[in-house]
Design a protein around this motif. Structure first.
Motif, PDB file in Angstrom:
ATOM      1  N   SER A  85       0.864  -1.187   0.007  1.00 42.78           N
ATOM      2  CA  SER A  85       0.177   0.159   0.111  1.00 42.78           C
ATOM      3  C   SER A  85       0.862   1.231  -0.168  1.00 42.78           C
ATOM      4  N   SER A  86       2.030   1.214   0.735  1.00 42.41           N
ATOM      5  CA  SER A  86       2.812   2.371   0.770  1.00 42.41           C
ATOM      6  C   SER A  86       3.378   2.747  -0.831  1.00 42.41           C
ATOM      7  N   MET A  87       3.418   1.858  -1.695  1.00 48.99           N
ATOM      8  CA  MET A  87       3.701   2.116  -3.250  1.00 48.99           C
ATOM      9  C   MET A  87       2.674   3.088  -3.613  1.00 48.99           C
ATOM     10  N   LEU A  88       1.578   2.714  -3.264  1.00 47.53           N
ATOM     11  CA  LEU A  88       0.373   3.491  -3.806  1.00 47.53           C
ATOM     12  C   LEU A  88       0.117   5.074  -3.114  1.00 47.53           C
ATOM     13  N   ASP A  89       0.621   5.091  -1.876  1.00 51.49           N
ATOM     14  CA  ASP A  89       0.565   6.289  -1.044  1.00 51.49           C
ATOM     15  C   ASP A  89       1.902   7.110  -1.516  1.00 51.49           C
ATOM     16  N   ASP A  90       2.904   6.454  -1.768  1.00 45.27           N
ATOM     17  CA  ASP A  90       4.070   7.675  -2.348  1.00 45.27           C
ATOM     18  C   ASP A  90       3.912   8.198  -3.742  1.00 45.27           C
ATOM     19  N   TYR A  91       3.245   7.222  -4.658  1.00 41.87           N
ATOM     20  CA  TYR A  91       3.156   7.829  -5.899  1.00 41.87           C
ATOM     21  C   TYR A  91       1.766   7.494  -6.519  1.00 41.87           C
ATOM     22  N   ASP A  92       1.427   8.214  -7.503  1.00 42.09           N
ATOM     23  CA  ASP A  92       0.331   7.861  -8.237  1.00 42.09           C
ATOM     24  C   ASP A  92       0.881   7.083  -9.545  1.00 42.09           C
ATOM     25  N   TRP A  93       0.033   6.359 -10.240  1.00 38.84           N
ATOM     26  CA  TRP A  93       0.755   5.321 -11.340  1.00 38.84           C
ATOM     27  C   TRP A  93      -0.212   5.678 -12.625  1.00 38.84           C
ATOM     28  N   TYR A  94       0.573   5.621 -13.518  1.00 42.62           N
ATOM     29  CA  TYR A  94      -0.191   5.335 -14.980  1.00 42.62           C
ATOM     30  C   TYR A  94       0.175   3.947 -15.555  1.00 42.62           C
TER      31      TYR A  94
END
Length: 308
Positions: A85-94
């Motif tokens: 979840s921290s990966m989605l907290d630290d960055y948005d993604w395309y």
């Protein structure tokens, strides 16, 4: 039946956008044969309003099936397991899982090892352009062919291919938010950073790119003891002009830009068995966890020395 193969990817995109309120489906454009190129925007609302973005794409070379399979598996894990979840907290993604959709259909219906797009060539009976030689950065230089029948044909002009052109528009529209761009290929087990188009030009943040790739490859090795070699593209694989990574770094000013070459090193090549999808995904995800951490460190400017 095989003419509907992209629908499986389209359906997965629809399911994810339906099941997660913070995931949005978007369309980049269409292929030369009119198939839509879809992606997912993942933005959970945590963090700053101007959170930086990591962009991931796959299958610009349509015979590289493992790239779409691996990246879809990776994003499934990121969305469903709290440990990421921290990966989605630290960055948005395309995330754009399939670029060369026309060619992908052709690999099922005609030639499994087809590489290029399927656009018509006005001056030749040969079909298609190498999408990873068609970008407008040192276009037509070394490592790209002017001959339409060659695998590395660079096209009649830069961004001649709608797949490349639409992606370039999308990236340019979002370049101020995109901090990291990852273009996923196979095979050879490599992690490449700019520049690919010659042996002389070096990125201004070469030290940062080197340090991140070293940490990422070490994390990937730790999973299944598969060695990934890293370095400047021209030194590490070969000189190739007009590639996504170089264009993103030079034209769109995206500081952290990489080309991944996934499994394997030649035993199966482009015909990688399906039982390697998950192990490959586990390696890719482990590296991605580290990349997310390392990309947030202060930029290390300067150039690393050439290494043996």
């Amino acid at each position: 039946m095989t003419s509907c193969l992209p629908n499986f990817i389209y359906q997965w995109i629809d399911f994810v956008a339906r099941d997660y309120s913070f995931v949005t489906k978007f369309q980049v454009g269409v292929t030369s044969q009119g198939r839509p190129i879809y992606g997912l925007s993942i933005a959970n609302g945590v963090g700053t309003a101007q959170k930086k973005v990591i962009y991931v794409d796959a299958l610009i070379h349509c015979r590289e099936w493992i790239t779409t399979a691996t990246t879809i598996w990776t994003f499934k894990e990121m969305l469903t397991k709290s440990e990421y979840s921290s990966m989605l907290d630290d960055y948005d993604w395309y995330f754009i899982p399939m670029i060369n959709i026309d060619g992908y259909v052709h690999t099922w219906n005609g030639n499994r090892l087809w590489r290029k797009t399927l656009s018509a060539t006005a001056t030749s009976s040969c079909t298609g352009v190498d999408g990873n030689r068609n970008w407008d950065v040192n276009w037509g230089g070394d490592g790209a062919s002017p001959r339409p029948c060659d695998l590395t044909y660079h096209g009649p002009f830069p961004h001649s291919e709608p797949e490349v052109r639409h992606l370039s528009y999308f990236i340019m529209e979002n370049k101020d938010q995109i901090q990291v761009l990852l273009s996923v290929h196979s095979y050879s087990q490599l992690l490449l950073y700019p520049y690919n188009y010659d042996l002389i030009t070096i990125a201004d943040n070469d030290v940062q790119l080197h340090n991140i790739s070293k940490a990422v490859c070490e994390a990937m090795y730790a999973v299944h003891q598969k060695t990934y070699t890293y370095g400047r593209g021209a030194e590490t694989i070969y000189v190739a002009s007009g590639v996504t990574m170089d264009w993103a770094h030079e034209a769109a000013n995206i500081p952290i830009s990489y080309t991944y070459e996934l499994r394997d090193t030649g035993e199966y090549g482009f015909l990688l068995p399906a039982d390697q999808i998950i192990p490959n995904g586990e390696e890719f995800l482990a590296g991605l966890v580290v990349l997310v951490q390392e990309a947030q460190n202060p930029v290390a400017s300067g150039y690393r020395p050439n290494e043996a």
